[in-house]
Design an enzyme around this catalytic site. Structure first.
Site, PDB file in Angstrom:
ATOM      1  N   GLU A  63     -10.554   6.842   4.611  1.00  0.00           N
ATOM      2  CA  GLU A  63      -9.492   5.969   5.568  1.00  0.00           C
ATOM      3  C   GLU A  63      -9.715   6.445   6.884  1.00  0.00           C
ATOM      4  O   GLU A  63     -10.705   6.744   7.313  1.00  0.00           O
ATOM      5  CB  GLU A  63      -8.032   6.085   4.922  1.00  0.00           C
ATOM      6  N   ASP A 119       0.967  -1.233  -0.121  1.00  0.00           N
ATOM      7  CA  ASP A 119      -0.004  -0.062   0.084  1.00  0.00           C
ATOM      8  C   ASP A 119       0.865   1.378   0.124  1.00  0.00           C
ATOM      9  O   ASP A 119       2.067   1.136   0.235  1.00  0.00           O
ATOM     10  CB  ASP A 119      -0.869   0.091   1.266  1.00  0.00           C
TER      11      ASP A 119
END
Length: 627
Positions: free
Chosen positions: A513, A308
């Site tokens: 997020e 990521d």
């Protein structure tokens, strides 16, 4: 005379040898050669810098044709909101991507780069793209074929901008709605998440009859490489805190969070992205047992594993505290491509030093590069490295918007219809003399789309092209109906205007997020007061725009109807289609709707299960005009 021919003959022999060598050298560029032959031939030509370059993915903001050439960069990405220019056209995107690609093609070996983007609900970075409902809404449809068609449409829109790689789907199983990424999860139930992996053959194309399980597959120029994420357990973190620790035993990890990866691999997914989260205290970006031992060796995944964004940096606390250790641990764990994304020189220097000092074996580097090249050859990048303009008309085209509108209709979940079952409010009359539309989300396209839209965190207002719910209502009702919009009216206004009924559209503001993590899950003000004011004075249908269940119990008694619309995206007309009875309500809750946050986490099957609305709940209506 004979002696004079000797040098000429030797020169001809050398030229023949050189030409033969050149033909041998080009074998990896021959599409008629078997894939493994091409990969092997290319790899034996590559130097260590060229191999490490293939493992490096950098952000477009720090990229240039010269940078990718000098460092042999293997991949570029656009992070959320990273675009060629504001409101960039498809042509702008294509020209930018091709400029980078020309730099890669000008290197000694001419290995094309792969360009990645977070196309998580349509091509959401691109202005004028079709924005589909976020995954939680698609989970409410229970329709894998719909999701497959959405994948195919998304692939075409991504290709319209010259991009070949989508960081989708997210196959997290969200077990706590307090998690800021819960809307990226199709459901709390892994069976629904597994079914929705049908988006992969939508994105990549259907598998051929002779497909070998575990290998990456992309059918052709109409398709893109997909990425199942985030491996593994990202939806089960403690208290729903993003990037936190998933505290469960191995059986629960494998029964709840792992199954969708089995389906992804069986459907030929090209890449898998590692989760920021930890499993029982061990960072997934450093978990060699699960990444190499299970994903690669046990499941036989032959595509490449990608980190990521700055994922290896976060192996340490604080992030980047020991970068050398992070690179060593992440690469040895089995991560093949590192999303750096900015300081590529530091990463390349660090990895080079670790290999030269034999801290990372050359076999690990070769495994990574082999997997990356396997995907690139499979995609046809060596044959068609440059994008053309033949797909630009796919971006935001009517057929895709119609598909998104269908998805919105099927995603809506009717939670209440009438204060008594004998007197339903929905469907609403199109011929009412005067109606009120209220609420912060009724005429706000950005709020309707949510996070991961144009910007990383989303935005407010007309951030892209689409139809708000207010506009949809106005275009649906009879021309003689007076539609009055007041975002947050006072009680006197509502009582004195003799409205036939009201539609109140409220909900969460966009987030992404960790910025969406919430321990209280309340609707932001003035949402609750708008509900109370309007529903206290006139018959009302409340439409909640949210990425998850939110606190709604205190207000339900005063509502005549309640609709969970999730984050519907750019096509608000789909909401009006169902409110006014052109289509019936069919959606079912993809997750449990709690009474109080004190109950969380609470999922279907738990011993103490006392929801406001249970998993799978959803009232239905039949198409037809209101009485």
């Amino acid at each position: 005379m004979a002696t004079n021919w000797t040098p000429l003959l030797s020169g001809l022999l050398f030229l023949c040898w050189a030409l033969t060598g050149e033909a041998e050298y080009m074998k990896y560029k021959d599409p008629n050669q078997p894939l493994n032959v091409r990969v092997r031939d290319l790899m034996k030509r590559m130097t260590l810098p060229e191999k490490i370059g293939q493992m490096t993915q950098i952000e477009r903001k720090v990229a240039s044709a010269q940078v990718v050439k000098d460092y042999f960069i293997g991949s570029i990405l656009s992070g959320g909101g990273s675009v060629p220019k504001p409101q960039a056209s498809a042509e702008d995107w294509v020209n930018m991507v091709n400029d980078f690609q020309q730099g890669c093609l000008s290197t000694r070996l001419g290995i094309p780069m792969i360009y990645g983007v977070d196309a998580v609900h349509g091509h959401n970075n691109a202005y004028n793209a079709t924005i589909f409902p976020h995954n939680i809404g698609l989970g409410a449809t229970r329709d894998p074929n719909l999701v497959k068609r959405i994948g195919a449409a998304t692939a075409l829109e991504v290709r319209a901008t010259g991009i070949t790689y989508a960081f989708a789907p997210c196959i997290a199983v969200c077990r706590d709605p307090r998690w800021g990424r819960c809307y990226e999860s199709y459901s709390e139930d892994h069976k629904i998440v597994r079914a929705m992996t049908e988006i992969i053959p939508g994105l990549q194309g259907g598998l051929p009859a002779n497909y070998s399980k575990g290998f990456p597959y992309v059918a052709g120029k109409n398709n893109v490489a997909a990425c199942s994420k985030h491996f593994v357990g990202d939806g089960g973190t403690h208290n729903g805190i993003d990037e936190n620790n998933t505290i469960i035993d191995q059986r629960a990890l494998f029964n709840i969070h792992m199954p969708a990866y089995y389906d992804s691999i069986a459907k030929g997914v090209s890449t898998v992205m590692i989760s920021y989260s930890s499993w029982n205290g061990e960072k997934m970006h450093g978990n060699r047992g699960l990444v190499t031992g299970f994903l690669k060796n046990k499941l036989g995944f032959k595509g490449f594993v990608i980190s990521d964004w700055q994922g290896i940096d976060r192996i340490t606390t604080p992030p980047g505290a020991n970068y050398t250790y992070s690179v060593l641990t992440g690469v040895n764990a089995g991560i093949d491509m590192i999303m750096v994304p900015n300081d590529y020189a530091q990463f390349i220097d660090t990895l080079t030093s670790l290999v030269n000092n034999k801290c990372i074996p050359m076999s690990r580097i070769d495994d990574a590069v082999r997997r990356i090249l396997r995907v690139k050859f499979t995609m046809g990048l060596f044959e068609n490295p440059l994008a053309d303009l033949s797909f630009v008309g796919q971006l935001g085209k009517k057929e895709h918007r119609d598909l998104a509108r269908e998805a919105v209709r099927k995603s809506l979940v009717l939670l209440k219809n009438g204060k008594s079952t004998s007197k339903p409010l929905l469907p609403l009359s199109k011929k009412a003399p005067k109606i009120l539309v209220a609420g912060s989300h009724a005429d706000n396209l950005g709020y309707q789309c949510g996070g991961w839209t144009i910007e990383w965190q989303g935005g407010s207002g007309e951030i892209t092209v689409g139809t708000t719910i207010l506009s949809a209502v106005k275009s649906t009702v009879d021309p003689a109906t007076n539609v009055v919009f007041s975002e947050n009216p006072d009680a006197n206004f509502v009582k004195s205007n003799n409205f036939s009924y009201a539609i109140v559209v409220v909900g969460e503001q966009p987030y992404t997020e960790m910025y969406g993590d919430s321990l209280n899950l309340t609707i932001p003000d003035p949402g609750p007061s708008t509900i109370q004011t309007v529903c206290g004075a006139v018959k009302c249908a409340v439409v909640v725009i949210s990425g998850r269940p939110v606190v709604i119990e205190p207000y339900v008694p005063m509502m005549d109807a309640l609709v969970a619309a999730w984050l519907p995206g750019s096509e608000g007309q789909g909401v009006a289609d169902v409110l006014f009875g052109d289509y019936g309500f069919t959606g079912k809750l993809p997750r449990t709707w709690f009474k109080s946050v004190d109950q969380l986490p609470m999922n279907v099957g738990d011993k103490s299960y006392d929801p406001l609305f249970p998993f799978g709940f959803g009232l239905t209506t039949k198409p037809g005009a209101a009485r």
